[in-house]
Design an enzyme around this catalytic site. Structure first.
Site, mmCIF file in Angstrom:
data_model
loop_
_atom_site.group_PDB
_atom_site.id
_atom_site.type_symbol
_atom_site.label_atom_id
_atom_site.label_comp_id
_atom_site.label_asym_id
_atom_site.label_seq_id
_atom_site.Cartn_x
_atom_site.Cartn_y
_atom_site.Cartn_z
ATOM 1 N N HIS D 135 4.204 -1.003 6.324
ATOM 2 C CA HIS D 135 4.939 0.167 6.796
ATOM 3 C C HIS D 135 4.821 1.326 5.805
ATOM 4 C CE1 HIS D 135 6.836 -2.734 9.537
ATOM 5 N NE2 HIS D 135 7.199 -1.683 10.261
ATOM 6 N N LYS D 139 10.475 2.967 4.021
ATOM 7 C CA LYS D 139 11.223 1.895 4.677
ATOM 8 C C LYS D 139 12.046 1.128 3.643
ATOM 9 C CE LYS D 139 10.638 -1.927 7.919
ATOM 10 N NZ LYS D 139 11.650 -1.384 8.839
#
Lengths: 264, 264, 264, 264
Positions: D135, D139
């Site tokens: 990601h 995050k």
């Protein structure tokens, strides 16, 4: 330390407006002008511009650059449409303005430039090499310009190293399965909804493979390369073609791109 | 042109026997001796060996090399167990035998060496970098030595370029999810039935990623590097540590590996 | 529990000898015969064979199977060369031997079979789909049979779901860049030293892609599928074509999403 | 055929506004209302809404759904914050409104849902399995919720199939190298500038690996799943949890392998 005074020409375009924002957000840069087609070029000199970024149109770029170079403003140029003749014209202006630099680059993505460099460096060491490029499903040309260029650079590096042409074992099959032939390097083009711009260079030797993959997931990928060029061009007088020449701190940069007119 | 006269020491081992076969199959090389632990080292001199490949055991390698260097035989060494002291001992012997060369390399896979070189070159250009290494499910150590070394080289290149430590955004989660920390570079180790040895270095910048992946699918992947070393070592007197110094035709080779004792 | 009594026909071949070793190594199977072309088929009945694995040659397989089915021996068949006529002949023999089963499969790799199943399941949900297959550089045909079959299954699933043909945006470019056309699905074939057999199916939809990749790194990848077939065929009378029919727990399991409150 | 009358609740949010545009652009759907927090729910009934899409906030969603279900409006719910108690409350309302359906889904990406389904189907067939999720570098949690859920489903499928826990060969190394342990499945979390949301499930068996990879490159990836749900929910009375239950043609199709002679 005083900030570098930067202008963006073509600041209303998609890339141009993003470039203006990126310059503004950089601590060491000062956005002193952001002009578009209806604004007078004198805005640049009035604003004390040191470096201009041209992200306009092939019809406009030469006029912009004549003005910039004539006034000692360094230029970073992402506008397309360059030919040998156009580059020669620009080089002429620069020779008349010693100390002024211009970088013209077909691709400002650092990842794309490194991919090409690494592909060239790896080319001599492997028996096999193929290129797969993958793009969104609205792209009209296949292969992409970057993939074609990458394959040409690989082919040249193989030739220079005395490697024979690679052998295609295929004796029967369907037309197109083995891709397009670019100077003896197979290039495969995938078009897929959901993708943006991606490229894989696959090398194969005895018992091993080496893969270099570049993924462009957003057009902001050009910004770090543009900022790098803005910071570097004041110390690179004359014409430089290709961002790879500004990746000088990398161990490989010195004898980098085989076709750039720089130093010619 | 006369062929280079090559011997393999440790010719009954898995890698040694494959190296002997590879030398034998090469047009420009002549396998003049293939010995193992019970054979006298004099076999090498009697056979007129020019280059010896040592693929034996840490207990045997120093004795083998003292003999080779003492008799002006160049050496290519894949045997493990090298320490700073051992390298110093070997360097001493080589200084007393001007013109004789020895290459000691922890990894003869050209793909693995290029992966490390490219990772070093790319390191300064990207905000983020992580390493994933994937191996068969009998491997006892994690991360692999190659992945640890790769991460260290990346960290050193970032430091040298003045990059700050990368920021880990994780504020909550499970232990281990973010991998092992090697000098600030996260390293993830996957163990999977069916795999051999694979490594991915992932770089991330604004809007783009660059991935360098090396797949070792068969242990024969060491052979091209061994043959390259055999051909190069006669013209590289003294001690060279790391195959990367012999990848000299690549644009990057010159200032290559930051820790090799070569030239020191 | 008594072990299943298994014979291998073609036990001197590369795959056959590996199959014999795999049967021998399995706790629940007993290798009671391992014969090759010069051995009498009666060896099978004398050994009390319950399941025979045929890994021979198109010229021999029908004779072998007539004998097996005629003696109530279940068969697992990896030999190639099947046509509609040959399958009809085998089916006829099986109808005359109720309770006896035969599995004929073009591919015993569970990973390859699952890849095709998943590709079929995913096909209806995505606008775009392309197949890339990658093989060693001695493969004479392109695309591979597995890739062709995968593309056909995908095309059929799209048609069944009422999906229109996918649009190729390419208006200019080089011949072959967009791959081979298999029922409207582009298939790209890469040939690379160092590879064995690999396949990627790429699906693209709005904002996302789904990739299913199968890597065969060693020919032992057929063994788990062969053992699965050996264990399953006694309870599958008649002719079964394709290992996918024995992977019955897979798709069924998906419906029972373990935590969904639906229907609770 | 008359169009389905659809409303979007939370139409000023990023996902909500995109959902409204997607409904408007669909030939078979009619966007009859697009409301946000300050608009009265009666707008929905006045507009003759048949299906409402709720993309609001955990604080608002229950009130919205009580109103919808009470007025016979089917609901598609992407709002988060569901607990067993909240689902029970919603189920109670639906029981009092026979014929009315509600779909609550933690993920509307069809690619993500298929990835989980395929991972479950494959789980029983392979010795080894690990998950890598990648990601963007903002995050905060690791592993991602989707990766945790995927690992749990895989673990459950392995248990159901009687598979033993997978063996970790690691005897020494660095903390974290082997990832987080989610029910016995290692999960590795990569955080990289330039990425959005990506996940790989890697299965390994004898001589082969199977990889299922999902790439979310743009948040528009939720739209096809939302539209699918809007079209399906009117014929699915009661509570459905998880978009996978609306992908019903997928798994069923796999059994009908189009060319197998089995059962013919």
């Amino acid at each position: 330390m005083s900030k570098l005074r930067v202008a963006v020409i073509g600041a209303k375009g998609r890339i141009g407006s993003e470039a203006a924002r990126s310059v503004e957000a950089a601590d060491d840069l000062d956005l002193v002008a952001a002009i578009d087609r209806d604004d007078p070029l004198e805005t640049l000199t009035e604003a004390g511009t040191q470096v201009a970024v041209d992200l306009t149109h092939p019809d406009a770029v030469l006029g912009n650059l004549e003005f910039c170079v004539g006034h000692g403003i360094h230029a970073v140029v992402g506008t397309t449409g360059w030919t040998t003749e156009r580059l020669a014209t620009l080089r002429g202006w620069l020779e008349a303005a010693p100390g002024t630099g211009a970088l013209v680059a077909p691709n400002f993505s650092i990842g794309a430039v490194l991919t090409m460099q690494f592909a060239q460096q790896a080319a001599r060491w492997f028996e096999s090499v193929e290129v797969i490029e993958l793009h969104h499903d609205n792209k009209a040309d296949a292969p992409s310009g970057t993939a074609t260029r990458t394959a040409q650079l690989i082919a040249a590096a193989r030739t220079e190293a005395g490697r024979p042409a690679q052998h295609d074992p295929t004796t029967h099959g369907l037309d197109g399965a083995r891709g397009a032939d670019v100077d003896g390097v197979p290039v495969h083009s995938v078009r897929l909804r959901g993708l943006l711009a991606h490229q894989e260079v696959l090398f194969g030797g005895t018992g091993e493979t080496l893969t270099i993959r570049h993924d462009s997931l957003h057009h902001s990928s050009f910004m770090p390369g543009i900022l790098l060029a803005v910071r570097t061009v004041p110390s690179a007088p004359g014409l430089t073609y290709g961002l790879e020449h500004f990746l000088t701190d990398g161990p490989a940069a010195a004898d980098g791109s085989p076709t750039g007119p720089r130093g010619a």
